[in-house]
Design a protein around this motif. Structure first.
Motif, short mmCIF file in Angstrom:
data_model
loop_
_atom_site.label_atom_id
_atom_site.label_comp_id
_atom_site.label_asym_id
_atom_site.label_seq_id
_atom_site.Cartn_x
_atom_site.Cartn_y
_atom_site.Cartn_z
N ASN A 116 0.79 -1.23 0.00
CA ASN A 116 0.00 0.00 0.00
C ASN A 116 0.82 1.28 0.00
O ASN A 116 0.32 2.33 -0.38
N TRP A 117 2.07 1.21 0.45
CA TRP A 117 2.93 2.39 0.45
C TRP A 117 4.07 2.25 -0.55
O TRP A 117 4.96 3.09 -0.59
N ASN A 118 4.05 1.16 -1.31
CA ASN A 118 5.05 0.94 -2.37
C ASN A 118 6.48 0.97 -1.82
O ASN A 118 7.38 1.55 -2.43
N LYS A 119 6.68 0.32 -0.69
CA LYS A 119 8.00 0.28 -0.07
C LYS A 119 8.98 -0.52 -0.92
O LYS A 119 8.63 -1.58 -1.45
N LYS A 120 10.21 -0.02 -1.00
CA LYS A 120 11.29 -0.70 -1.71
C LYS A 120 12.41 -0.95 -0.71
O LYS A 120 13.33 -0.16 -0.56
N TYR A 121 12.32 -2.07 -0.01
CA TYR A 121 13.22 -2.33 1.10
C TYR A 121 14.63 -2.70 0.66
O TYR A 121 14.84 -3.31 -0.38
N ILE A 122 15.58 -2.32 1.52
CA ILE A 122 16.93 -2.87 1.48
C ILE A 122 17.14 -3.70 2.74
O ILE A 122 17.42 -4.89 2.68
N PHE A 123 16.98 -3.05 3.89
CA PHE A 123 17.01 -3.75 5.17
C PHE A 123 15.83 -3.29 6.02
O PHE A 123 15.57 -2.09 6.13
N VAL A 124 15.15 -4.25 6.62
CA VAL A 124 14.21 -3.98 7.71
C VAL A 124 14.82 -4.66 8.93
O VAL A 124 15.02 -5.88 8.93
N LEU A 125 15.16 -3.88 9.94
CA LEU A 125 15.89 -4.41 11.09
C LEU A 125 15.05 -4.32 12.35
O LEU A 125 14.34 -3.34 12.58
N GLU A 147 8.74 -9.50 -2.40
CA GLU A 147 9.62 -9.26 -3.55
C GLU A 147 11.07 -9.44 -3.13
O GLU A 147 11.90 -8.55 -3.26
N TRP A 148 11.37 -10.63 -2.59
CA TRP A 148 12.68 -10.88 -2.00
C TRP A 148 13.81 -10.74 -3.02
O TRP A 148 14.88 -10.21 -2.70
N ASN A 149 13.60 -11.17 -4.24
CA ASN A 149 14.65 -11.06 -5.25
C ASN A 149 15.00 -9.61 -5.54
O ASN A 149 16.17 -9.27 -5.75
N GLN A 150 13.99 -8.74 -5.54
CA GLN A 150 14.25 -7.31 -5.75
C GLN A 150 15.03 -6.73 -4.57
O GLN A 150 15.90 -5.86 -4.75
N VAL A 151 14.72 -7.20 -3.36
CA VAL A 151 15.47 -6.75 -2.18
C VAL A 151 16.94 -7.15 -2.32
O VAL A 151 17.84 -6.34 -2.07
N LEU A 152 17.18 -8.39 -2.72
CA LEU A 152 18.55 -8.85 -2.88
C LEU A 152 19.28 -8.06 -3.95
O LEU A 152 20.48 -7.78 -3.83
N ASN A 153 18.57 -7.68 -4.99
CA ASN A 153 19.18 -6.88 -6.05
C ASN A 153 19.60 -5.51 -5.53
O ASN A 153 20.68 -5.01 -5.86
N ARG A 154 18.77 -4.91 -4.69
CA ARG A 154 19.13 -3.62 -4.10
C ARG A 154 20.32 -3.78 -3.16
O ARG A 154 21.20 -2.92 -3.10
N ARG A 155 20.35 -4.87 -2.43
CA ARG A 155 21.45 -5.10 -1.50
C ARG A 155 22.77 -5.33 -2.22
O ARG A 155 23.84 -5.06 -1.67
N SER A 156 22.70 -5.83 -3.43
CA SER A 156 23.93 -6.13 -4.17
C SER A 156 24.75 -4.88 -4.44
O SER A 156 25.94 -4.96 -4.73
N LYS A 157 24.11 -3.72 -4.32
CA LYS A 157 24.81 -2.46 -4.55
C LYS A 157 25.56 -1.99 -3.30
O LYS A 157 26.30 -1.02 -3.35
N LEU A 158 25.32 -2.68 -2.18
CA LEU A 158 26.01 -2.36 -0.94
C LEU A 158 27.15 -3.34 -0.72
O LEU A 158 27.23 -4.39 -1.35
N LYS A 159 28.03 -3.01 0.20
CA LYS A 159 29.09 -3.93 0.56
C LYS A 159 28.49 -5.15 1.25
O LYS A 159 27.56 -5.05 2.03
N GLN A 160 29.03 -6.32 0.96
CA GLN A 160 28.48 -7.56 1.48
C GLN A 160 28.56 -7.64 3.01
O GLN A 160 27.83 -8.38 3.64
N THR A 161 29.46 -6.86 3.59
CA THR A 161 29.66 -6.93 5.04
C THR A 161 28.78 -5.95 5.81
O THR A 161 28.94 -5.80 7.01
N GLN A 162 27.84 -5.29 5.12
CA GLN A 162 27.06 -4.24 5.77
C GLN A 162 26.31 -4.75 7.00
O GLN A 162 26.36 -4.14 8.06
N LEU A 163 25.60 -5.87 6.87
CA LEU A 163 24.82 -6.38 7.99
C LEU A 163 25.73 -6.78 9.15
O LEU A 163 25.41 -6.53 10.32
N GLU A 164 26.87 -7.36 8.85
CA GLU A 164 27.82 -7.73 9.89
C GLU A 164 28.34 -6.49 10.62
O GLU A 164 28.53 -6.50 11.84
N LYS A 165 28.54 -5.40 9.88
CA LYS A 165 28.97 -4.14 10.49
C LYS A 165 27.90 -3.61 11.43
O LYS A 165 28.20 -3.12 12.52
N PHE A 166 26.64 -3.70 11.00
CA PHE A 166 25.54 -3.25 11.85
C PHE A 166 25.54 -4.01 13.17
O PHE A 166 25.47 -3.42 14.25
#
Length: 308
Positions: free
Chosen positions: A253-262, A279-298
């Motif tokens: 309903n709000w057309n959210k385009k997630y990268i991370f929901v924490l 739309e998990w595949n689209q989320v993964l595609n957006r994440r691919s533009k970030l460094k792979q270690t981002q979640l670990e850094k968080f």
């Protein structure tokens, strides 16, 4: 090495990729630590009307509180979408019940009808009788004209900033402090989604309903409560029943385009994005533009934050 909670809320100190800021992480760590503070929990619990408190406590003592029933048959599943409606600005019918024209979230599961009644009563009281919603562009209460904003940044999690609004027509002034301390939010009784989420999470925890904070790092946050053996979406800013166990609502309903929901608790940070997207595949595609270690850094940074 721990991170001081007195760090300035200044993006120049941030080493994460925007919109992920260390200031958010420090804030959520400190707010969720208050969910384990007996003094805070007693304070917010006593704000709830006695009748509602008694009803909830009675349901929590009932053995079949999570008995499986058909959610749709209970009258909370018959929604038909005609548009994308933001039901924070909900309408009411002649009897005062919320009217919801939204895209139905078929993931809604089944809970005890008596428990849902008690939860609805609590959420309706909180939304309609206790808290005041502060719009992004508020109008003057006196003359209805648009207010001018002057923002004063804060320097700790305790007060993130102050939004001062002025009316150039009638000279009215409206001040909105962005508190991080739950007692002060409760006393102020106004806020945007963060203040509502912080306080309502404390209220649920005061009933021993384990609750944490969820942030989509776009423009919204809400709660999750551990009910019936799983984490359930709860959003006090929305009208019931969409406010309960409708995790796909925002994307639909709000057309959210997630990268991370924490999700944040005092001791843990968890990636819960998959619970809120279809739309998990689209989320993964957006994440691919970030460094792979981002979640670990968080997670590493969150564990380092000191609560002293």
């Amino acid at each position: 090495m721990s991170v001081s909670l007195n760090i300035l809320f200044d993006l120049s100190t941030n080493s994460f990729s925007y919109p992920f800021t260390k200031q958010h992480f420090i804030l959520y760590k400190k707010v969720t630590s208050q969910y384990n503070d007996p003094d805070v929990l007693q304070y917010v619990n006593l704000l709830v009307p006695e009748r509602i408190r008694k009803n909830i406590k009675t349901q929590l003592k009932t053995e079949d509180i999570f008995e499986v029933v058909n959610f749709n048959n209970y009258g909370y599943g018959d929604f038909h979408s005609t548009n994308n409606l933001d039901i924070r600005n909900d309408s009411t019918d002649k009897e005062g019940d919320e009217v919801c024209n939204v895209k139905h979230d078929s993931s809604s599961t089944s809970f005890s009808p008596s428990f849902l009644d008690s939860l609805k009563e609590l959420m309706v009281w909180f939304k309609k009788d206790f808290m005041r919603w502060v719009d992004k562009n508020p109008s003057c209460d006196n003359c209805g004209r648009q207010l001018t904003l002057e923002y004063i940044p804060g320097n700790t999690w305790k007060i993130r900033g102050i939004e001062n609004y002025y009316c150039s027509f009638c000279n009215a002034v409206f001040s909105f402090p962005r508190y991080g301390k739950i007692k002060e939010i409760a006393d102020n009784r106004m806020g945007k989604c963060s203040e509502w989420t912080f306080l309502f999470g404390a209220i649920l925890n005061s009933f021993s309903i384990k609750t944490r904070i969820v942030h989509d790092f776009l423009d919204h946050c809400w709660n999750e409560s551990f009910i019936g053996g799983r984490w359930v979406h709860i959003d006090s800013t929305l009208a019931f029943p969409i406010s309960f166990d409708h995790p796909s609502y925002y994307e639909k309903n709000w057309n959210k385009k997630y990268i991370f929901v924490l999700a944040f608790s005092e001791s843990n940070l968890e990636d819960v994005t998959i619970s809120y997207t279809m739309e998990w595949n689209q989320v993964l595609n957006r994440r691919s533009k970030l460094k792979q270690t981002q979640l670990e850094k968080f997670k590493k940074f969150y564990q380092q934050i000191s609560l002293k």
